[in-house]
Structure formats: structure tokens, C-alpha cells
Design an enzyme around this catalytic site. Structure first.
Site, PDB file in Angstrom:
ATOM      1  CE  LYS A 112      -5.011  -2.707   0.806  1.00 40.12           C
ATOM      2  NZ  LYS A 112      -5.278  -1.023   0.474  1.00 40.12           N
ATOM      3  CB  SER A 172      -0.854  -0.294   1.303  1.00 40.19           C
ATOM      4  OG  SER A 172      -1.889   0.993   0.929  1.00 40.19           O
ATOM      5  CG  ASP A 222       7.815   5.832 -11.221  1.00 34.58           C
ATOM      6  OD1 ASP A 222       8.244   4.716 -11.199  1.00 34.58           O
ATOM      7  OD2 ASP A 222       7.066   5.897 -11.076  1.00 34.58           O
TER       8      ASP A 222
END
Length: 289
Positions: free
Chosen positions: A72, A47, A58
Site C-alpha cells: 500500500k 503503509s 535502503d
């Protein structure tokens, strides 16, 4: 947390029945830390942990180390079931419990979802717990992975590929990681075994399984005592009782150095953790760049 390490830009995308919204770093001062950074993850990182790790990956802000994360990438909401009170007819409220609905999905700023696939580390390390870790993809009704349009963001400069080659070579020749890798192969080969109904044979099979598990546990703490230095500071005397400190140490008070009695055991484990040691090795190389 992402705002502590990047100056500006989006962090995560959210999709619900109303559409797609991007969440950006809160406007304000610059990042408080702009130096070399690693993030350790494994199959139980889920999560919010995955959102953070994905954003750092990224942006190329940090090198992600460990094993693939849980996967998740959804958000849930509890919806109450029942009847509201009717005071006119003297009827009390009736509760039938609640149902938990998935109402949103998380996406990385590069467009890919964290759902199902999770985050794949830049540097994969053998993880002896992977054989027993249940991830989102193992759930019978898990939502599928998909992707949306990427957001506009400015990544940090790429790290030297030679750094990763040296790290892989270092891990390949490390006896602790080699021990974990060998025991992983055995566990994979016996992932769904047929157990004997003969008690003696079954007992022998369990002994063999537990031996492999013990070897993995041993390997995870094979780093030398001086492998990682830990600055033991913080807790004042008389303020140690609590989970992870006083309770672990039987509610003993701190010694004269201001370090909780329970912290000694914890910091001792940190010093011998092979994953933290490798993260430190990479940080040292990043510092030399």
C-alpha cells in the site's frame, strides 16, 4: 520512528498533483540506537510499516526479515459530498456521504514506489499465511508500480554476505520452516479447488485442508521454550485492564512480580515464535561482527 535509528537524511518521498516532496528526518540529536537491528515484516505489514521498513533497508540500517509486504503505497482523503446550508432561503445542509480519493503516492528514497510491490525482505522466510493474505496487487483497481528519481542519502556499510548464507542454510535445515514449506506447496496446489457437492466428500476435503492449516500453526510455535528470552517488566498492579492485557486474561489483576496476568501468555508465545527466534539468531551474528 526512522529518526530513532538514523542520524540524518531523507526517509520517504511523496508525490501529489503539486509535485514531489521529500520527507527528511527531523533535525535534532543523533539516533538513540545505533546497534545491530532487524525488522520483521509479512503480508499484512502495510503503509507506514512499509515506509519504515523500506527506509531501514535502503539505508542498510537494518536487515529486513520475513515475507513480502502488503504494497500500500498511496494516501487517501475523504471528500464530503452534498450541499451546504443556505440560511437566506432557509435550506438545511444536505449530506450525500463522502467519497474516498487517492491523492498521494509514496516512494522510497531509492526512487521505487512501495505501491503494489511492497518491500521484499533481505531474508525471505516461509510464511504459511501467505496463501490467504490478500495484498494490494490482488485488488482489481490497484494503482501501478512506478519509480521516480532517487534522493541523495548515505547508506550504512553493507553486511557480510556470509551472514545471509548462514541464515539461509539455518532456515533450510530447520524442521519448523520445512514443515511450513511443505504445507505451503500443498496449499498452492489447491489454491482454487473444485469442491464436491456431496456433503461427505466436501467434509473430508475440509478436514484435509484444516489439517494442513493446523500443521502450519503448530510449526510457527515449534521453537524451544528457551529459544528467546523475554524481559517481563512494566505493568504495575491494578493497571492491567485493557485490550491485550486484562481483557485477554479476563480482567485479572497482576501478580506480585508486576507483570500482567495476560502478559504471561503473550510472552510465552514470543519465546516459541520461530520468526522472532530467527531474527534473534541474526542479531546475535550481527553482534559478533
Amino acid at each position: 520512528m526512522a529518526a530513532l535509528f538514523i542520524d540524518h537524511g531523507p526517509v520517504v518521498q511523496l508525490k501529489d498533483k503539486f509535485g514531489i516532496n521529500g520527507m527528511a528526518k527531523n533535525p535534532g540529536p543523533k539516533a538513540i540506537y545505533d546497534g545491530p537491528m532487524t525488522v520483521l515484516v509479512n503480508g499484512t505489514s502495510a503503509s507506514a510499516s512499509e515506509i519504515f521498513a523500506a527506509a531501514m533497508q535502503d539505508y542498510r540500517r537494518a536487515i529486513i526479515i520475513g515475507s513480502p509486504t502488503f504494497g500500500k503505497g498511496t494516501a487517501q482523503e475523504n471528500v464530503a459530498m452534498g450541499k451546504v446550508a443556505d440560511r437566506i432561503h432557509n435550506r438545511p445542509a444536505v449530506s450525500y456521504g463522502a467519497i474516498r480519493l487517492s491523492i498521494k503516492k509514496f516512494y522510497r528514497i531509492n526512487g521505487g514506489s512501495t505501491q503494489l510491490k511492497g518491500v521484499t525482505p533481505d531474508l525471505l522466510l516461509p510464511d504459511g499465511q501467505d496463501y490467504s493474505t490478500v495484498r494490494e496487487k490482488d485488488m482489481p483497481f490497484a494503482m501501478n508500480w512506478d519509480e521516480i528519481a532517487p534522493m541523495t542519502f548515505e547508506p550504512y556499510p553493507s553486511w557480510d554476505s556470509a551472514l545471509f548464507r548462514r541464515a539461509v542454510a539455518r532456515v533450510d535445515r530447520d524442521p519448523a520452516f520445512s514443515m511450513i514449506r511443505e504445507n505451503e506447496k500443498w496449499l498452492d496446489a489447491h489454491r482454487n479447488p473444485l469442491y464436491s457437492l456431496d456433503f461427505k466428500k466436501f467434509h473430508a476435503e475440509m478436514d484435509t485442508l484444516n489439517d494442513h492449516l493446523a500443521q502450519i500453526t503448530k510449526a510457527r510455535s515449534m521453537a524451544p521454550d528457551d529459544g528467546v528470552r523475554v524481559r517481563e517488566q512494566g505493568l504495575s498492579s491494578g493497571n492491567v485492564a485493557g485490550v491485550g492485557n486484562g481483557e485477554r486474561a479476563g480482567n485479572r489483576q497482576t501478580g506480585g512480580n508486576g507483570v500482567g496476568a495476560g502478559n504471561g501468555e503473550w510472552t510465552g508465545q514470543l519465546k516459541k515464535d520461530i520468526y522472532i527466534r530467527e531474527a534473534m539468531n541474526i542479531l546475535n551474528e550481527m553482534n559478533k561482527k
